[in-house]
Motif scaffolding. Structure first.
Motif, PDB file in Angstrom:
ATOM      1  N   SER A   1       0.823  -1.209   0.000  1.00  0.00           N
ATOM      2  CA  SER A   1       0.000   0.000   0.000  1.00  0.00           C
ATOM      3  C   SER A   1       0.860   1.263   0.000  1.00  0.00           C
ATOM      4  CB  SER A   1      -0.913  -0.013   1.220  1.00  0.00           C
ATOM      5  OG  SER A   1      -1.627   1.194   1.323  1.00  0.00           O
ATOM      6  N   ALA A   2       1.909   1.291   0.835  1.00  0.00           N
ATOM      7  CA  ALA A   2       2.752   2.482   0.927  1.00  0.00           C
ATOM      8  C   ALA A   2       3.497   2.740  -0.372  1.00  0.00           C
ATOM      9  CB  ALA A   2       3.733   2.327   2.084  1.00  0.00           C
ATOM     10  N   VAL A   3       4.046   1.696  -0.983  1.00  0.00           N
ATOM     11  CA  VAL A   3       4.803   1.872  -2.228  1.00  0.00           C
ATOM     12  C   VAL A   3       3.891   2.355  -3.338  1.00  0.00           C
ATOM     13  CG1 VAL A   3       6.164   0.674  -3.978  1.00  0.00           C
ATOM     14  CG2 VAL A   3       6.565   0.225  -1.573  1.00  0.00           C
ATOM     15  N   ARG A   4       2.723   1.791  -3.453  1.00  0.00           N
ATOM     16  CA  ARG A   4       1.806   2.213  -4.515  1.00  0.00           C
ATOM     17  C   ARG A   4       1.362   3.667  -4.311  1.00  0.00           C
ATOM     18  NH1 ARG A   4       0.240  -1.748  -7.858  1.00  0.00           N
ATOM     19  NH2 ARG A   4       0.647  -3.899  -7.210  1.00  0.00           N
ATOM     20  N   HIS A   5       1.188   4.079  -3.072  1.00  0.00           N
ATOM     21  CA  HIS A   5       0.807   5.469  -2.818  1.00  0.00           C
ATOM     22  C   HIS A   5       1.926   6.421  -3.222  1.00  0.00           C
ATOM     23  CE1 HIS A   5       0.289   9.136  -0.410  1.00  0.00           C
ATOM     24  NE2 HIS A   5      -1.005   8.915  -0.533  1.00  0.00           N
ATOM     25  N   VAL A   6       3.164   6.101  -2.848  1.00  0.00           N
ATOM     26  CA  VAL A   6       4.289   6.987  -3.149  1.00  0.00           C
ATOM     27  C   VAL A   6       4.574   7.016  -4.640  1.00  0.00           C
ATOM     28  CG1 VAL A   6       6.751   7.364  -2.765  1.00  0.00           C
ATOM     29  CG2 VAL A   6       5.290   6.714  -0.861  1.00  0.00           C
ATOM     30  N   VAL A   7       4.610   5.848  -5.290  1.00  0.00           N
ATOM     31  CA  VAL A   7       4.876   5.801  -6.728  1.00  0.00           C
ATOM     32  C   VAL A   7       3.759   6.476  -7.500  1.00  0.00           C
ATOM     33  CG1 VAL A   7       5.201   4.263  -8.703  1.00  0.00           C
ATOM     34  CG2 VAL A   7       6.320   3.758  -6.543  1.00  0.00           C
ATOM     35  N   GLY A   8       2.523   6.305  -7.046  1.00  0.00           N
ATOM     36  CA  GLY A   8       1.399   6.916  -7.739  1.00  0.00           C
ATOM     37  C   GLY A   8       1.371   8.424  -7.665  1.00  0.00           C
ATOM     38  N   SER A   9       2.101   9.003  -6.724  1.00  0.00           N
ATOM     39  CA  SER A   9       2.169  10.460  -6.619  1.00  0.00           C
ATOM     40  C   SER A   9       3.510  11.009  -7.092  1.00  0.00           C
ATOM     41  CB  SER A   9       1.942  10.876  -5.161  1.00  0.00           C
ATOM     42  OG  SER A   9       2.880  10.269  -4.307  1.00  0.00           O
ATOM     43  N   THR A  10       4.282  10.222  -7.838  1.00  0.00           N
ATOM     44  CA  THR A  10       5.596  10.627  -8.344  1.00  0.00           C
ATOM     45  C   THR A  10       5.652  10.404  -9.846  1.00  0.00           C
ATOM     46  OG1 THR A  10       6.568   9.934  -6.241  1.00  0.00           O
ATOM     47  CG2 THR A  10       8.082  10.355  -8.060  1.00  0.00           C
ATOM     48  N   ALA A  11       6.285  11.329 -10.552  1.00  0.00           N
ATOM     49  CA  ALA A  11       6.436  11.187 -12.003  1.00  0.00           C
ATOM     50  C   ALA A  11       7.430  10.083 -12.327  1.00  0.00           C
ATOM     51  CB  ALA A  11       6.897  12.508 -12.624  1.00  0.00           C
ATOM     52  N   MET A  12       7.329   9.568 -13.547  1.00  0.00           N
ATOM     53  CA  MET A  12       8.174   8.444 -13.956  1.00  0.00           C
ATOM     54  C   MET A  12       9.642   8.832 -13.964  1.00  0.00           C
ATOM     55  SD  MET A  12       8.240   6.426 -17.593  1.00  0.00           S
ATOM     56  CE  MET A  12       8.911   7.903 -18.352  1.00  0.00           C
ATOM     57  N   ASP A  13       9.953  10.046 -14.392  1.00  0.00           N
ATOM     58  CA  ASP A  13      11.355  10.466 -14.445  1.00  0.00           C
ATOM     59  C   ASP A  13      11.992  10.424 -13.066  1.00  0.00           C
ATOM     60  OD1 ASP A  13      11.003  10.840 -17.108  1.00  0.00           O
ATOM     61  OD2 ASP A  13      10.721  13.018 -16.993  1.00  0.00           O
ATOM     62  N   GLN A  14      11.266  10.848 -12.050  1.00  0.00           N
ATOM     63  CA  GLN A  14      11.806  10.824 -10.697  1.00  0.00           C
ATOM     64  C   GLN A  14      11.994   9.400 -10.196  1.00  0.00           C
ATOM     65  OE1 GLN A  14      12.792  13.502  -8.960  1.00  0.00           O
ATOM     66  NE2 GLN A  14      12.292  14.783 -10.724  1.00  0.00           N
ATOM     67  N   VAL A  15      11.084   8.507 -10.564  1.00  0.00           N
ATOM     68  CA  VAL A  15      11.200   7.119 -10.126  1.00  0.00           C
ATOM     69  C   VAL A  15      12.401   6.443 -10.765  1.00  0.00           C
ATOM     70  CG1 VAL A  15      10.032   4.884 -10.039  1.00  0.00           C
ATOM     71  CG2 VAL A  15       8.725   6.978  -9.730  1.00  0.00           C
ATOM     72  N   LEU A  16      12.653   6.745 -12.045  1.00  0.00           N
ATOM     73  CA  LEU A  16      13.729   6.080 -12.776  1.00  0.00           C
ATOM     74  C   LEU A  16      15.095   6.681 -12.501  1.00  0.00           C
ATOM     75  CD1 LEU A  16      12.037   5.549 -16.267  1.00  0.00           C
ATOM     76  CD2 LEU A  16      12.310   3.883 -14.427  1.00  0.00           C
ATOM     77  N   THR A  17      15.179   7.924 -12.043  1.00  0.00           N
ATOM     78  CA  THR A  17      16.477   8.592 -11.923  1.00  0.00           C
ATOM     79  C   THR A  17      16.788   8.913 -10.469  1.00  0.00           C
ATOM     80  OG1 THR A  17      15.376  10.695 -12.433  1.00  0.00           O
ATOM     81  CG2 THR A  17      16.364   9.496 -14.264  1.00  0.00           C
ATOM     82  N   GLN A  18      16.844  10.179 -10.142  1.00  0.00           N
ATOM     83  CA  GLN A  18      17.382  10.602  -8.855  1.00  0.00           C
ATOM     84  C   GLN A  18      16.351  10.668  -7.748  1.00  0.00           C
ATOM     85  OE1 GLN A  18      17.068  12.491 -11.525  1.00  0.00           O
ATOM     86  NE2 GLN A  18      16.247  14.511 -11.034  1.00  0.00           N
ATOM     87  N   GLY A  19      15.114  10.263  -7.984  1.00  0.00           N
ATOM     88  CA  GLY A  19      14.091  10.378  -6.949  1.00  0.00           C
ATOM     89  C   GLY A  19      13.935   9.152  -6.074  1.00  0.00           C
ATOM     90  N   ARG A  20      14.793   8.129  -6.244  1.00  0.00           N
ATOM     91  CA  ARG A  20      14.595   6.887  -5.501  1.00  0.00           C
ATOM     92  C   ARG A  20      14.871   7.056  -4.006  1.00  0.00           C
ATOM     93  NH1 ARG A  20      17.364   4.585  -9.914  1.00  0.00           N
ATOM     94  NH2 ARG A  20      19.228   4.316  -8.624  1.00  0.00           N
ATOM     95  N   GLU A  21      15.891   7.827  -3.654  1.00  0.00           N
ATOM     96  CA  GLU A  21      16.215   7.991  -2.235  1.00  0.00           C
ATOM     97  C   GLU A  21      15.087   8.701  -1.487  1.00  0.00           C
ATOM     98  OE1 GLU A  21      19.910   9.945  -1.897  1.00  0.00           O
ATOM     99  OE2 GLU A  21      21.082   8.334  -2.853  1.00  0.00           O
ATOM    100  N   LEU A  22      14.546   9.741  -2.095  1.00  0.00           N
ATOM    101  CA  LEU A  22      13.433  10.440  -1.458  1.00  0.00           C
ATOM    102  C   LEU A  22      12.210   9.542  -1.353  1.00  0.00           C
ATOM    103  CD1 LEU A  22      12.274  13.048  -0.300  1.00  0.00           C
ATOM    104  CD2 LEU A  22      11.695  13.750  -2.627  1.00  0.00           C
ATOM    105  N   MET A  23      11.953   8.745  -2.390  1.00  0.00           N
ATOM    106  CA  MET A  23      10.823   7.822  -2.345  1.00  0.00           C
ATOM    107  C   MET A  23      11.010   6.778  -1.253  1.00  0.00           C
ATOM    108  SD  MET A  23      10.119   7.195  -6.386  1.00  0.00           S
ATOM    109  CE  MET A  23       9.101   5.781  -5.983  1.00  0.00           C
TER     110      MET A  23
END
Length: 385
Positions: A175-197
């Motif tokens: 549930s937590a991962v889907r909520h965070v990923v669903g509120s983040t753009a794909m570029d952030q998920v694939l690049t430098q946004g992983r630590e913040l996520m």
């Protein structure tokens, strides 16, 4: 005498202490006879009663067997009631289904089946991994693998509050991962946004665990490199290459800007300094002129004629000193004669030659002759001379 010794009545006895059914028959004893003897023994344990036509049991035999059985049961119970808790473990004891105590390391004792014991390692770091396809904020599907590290911080809550706390942890992670990923753009998920996520997922997951009182502490959440599904991997590779090209162009533009902007700023600063110097110069000149005019006005009031004549002479000197023409003035009522020093004008040309290619010496002689002719023809010039 043994049952099978010579001379013994071997036909009427068997090794189990009973008579054989037939005279010469050999083989195992009769099962009915064996069950009968077992039943007589049990009857002897509870009253030493005779079984029709059988021998009486000894008075103390039943009690001896009962004591042995009770001793064996007591030993088994004692063995199961004593337990050891290691240094890294804790144990929760329930008495009649209700929480009784939490036991630390050492040799301990409880009373089964009245008590029930739950023993777990509370210092070991545990891990749970999952991977699934999720929808991002900009409606792109990506696969996000992650690993959750946790440990048991409160064994009482871990045992009593939730039926399957680790299953609750897995569901809460999803549930937590889907909520965070669903509120983040794909570029952030694939690049430098992983630590913040990962930080957001950990905070949200720990909030779930505290709300459910599972006794679990989330120590670390590691979001690994997210990727697109294999069906659209080529398109995502093109997107990544385009993003890299974009970043390279940005770096080149920034490099060019770093070279041009300081130069432009230097030129602008130089213009500002020039303007400031010109302003100071003009102000200073104007101030000086004003002071000079004030002093001149004072002198003019003292001697108007002398001052006027001196100003006229100074003005004419300034004008005539910067021209190559000579004005010869005559007496009053006569016209002025304009004298052109051609020799000086020719000498002042660059290279010492005239525009027509005539040498400077020839031009000088020509100018002298012209001036001489003019002076001879004009009587006023001779008179003034």
């Amino acid at each position: 005498m043994a049952w099978n010794e010579p001379g013994g009545n071997s036909n009427n006895q068997d090794p189990w202490g009973g008579r054989r059914g037939g005279g010469d028959r050999k083989g195992p004893p009769d099962l009915d006879e064996a069950f009968r003897k077992l039943q007589e023994s049990l009857n002897g344990l509870f009253g030493n009663k005779k079984r029709g036509g059988g021998d009486e049991q000894r008075p103390g035999g039943g009690y001896s067997l009962l004591a042995i059985g009770l001793a064996v049961l007591a030993a088994i119970w004692l063995y199961s009631a004593i337990y050891v808790v290691d240094e890294q473990e804790q144990a929760v004891v329930l008495r009649f289904g209700e929480y009784h105590e939490t036991v630390g390391p050492g040799l301990n004792f409880y009373f089964p089946p009245i008590d029930k014991k739950f023993q777990e390692n509370v210092t070991r770091e545990r891990a749970y991994s999952k991977q699934g396809q999720m929808l991002t904020e900009d409606e792109n599907i990506i696969e996000v693998p992650l690993t959750v590290q946790y440990k048991i911080s409160n064994l009482k809550d871990f045992v009593l509050n939730v039926d399957q706390p680790e299953l609750s942890l897995q569901q809460s992670t999803d549930s937590a991962v889907r909520h965070v990923v669903g509120s983040t753009a794909m570029d952030q998920v694939l690049t430098q946004g992983r630590e913040l996520m990962a930080s957001e997922v950990k905070e949200r997951l720990q909030s779930f665990m505290d709300t459910y009182r599972t006794g679990i502490t989330v120590t670390q959440v590691n979001l690994q490199s997210a990727a697109a599904p294999r069906e659209v991997q080529e398109a995502f590779d093109d997107v990544i290459r385009a993003r890299e090209d974009e970043q390279r162009e940005k770096n080149q533009a920034e490099s060019y800007a770093n070279g041009v902007v300081p130069e432009a700023r230097g030129q602008a600063q130089r213009l500002l300094e020039d303007a400031s110097g010109y302003r100071d110069e003009v102000i200073a000149r104007a101030t000086g002129e004003a002071d000079r005019f004030g002093k001149l006005l004072t002198e003019y009031r003292k001697a108007p004629d002398v001052t006027r004549e001196r100003l006229y002479l100074e003005t004419m000197q300034d004008l005539m000193s910067s021209t190559s023409k000579v004005l010869v003035s005559g007496d009053k009522g006569q016209n002025n004669l304009l004298y052109l020093p051609l020799d000086k004008m020719i000498d002042s040309r660059p290279g010492g030659s005239s525009a027509s290619g005539v040498p400077a010496a020839a031009g000088s002689d020509l100018g002298a002759r012209i001036n001489s002719d003019l002076q001879q023809r004009d009587p006023r010039t001779r008179e003034s001379r």
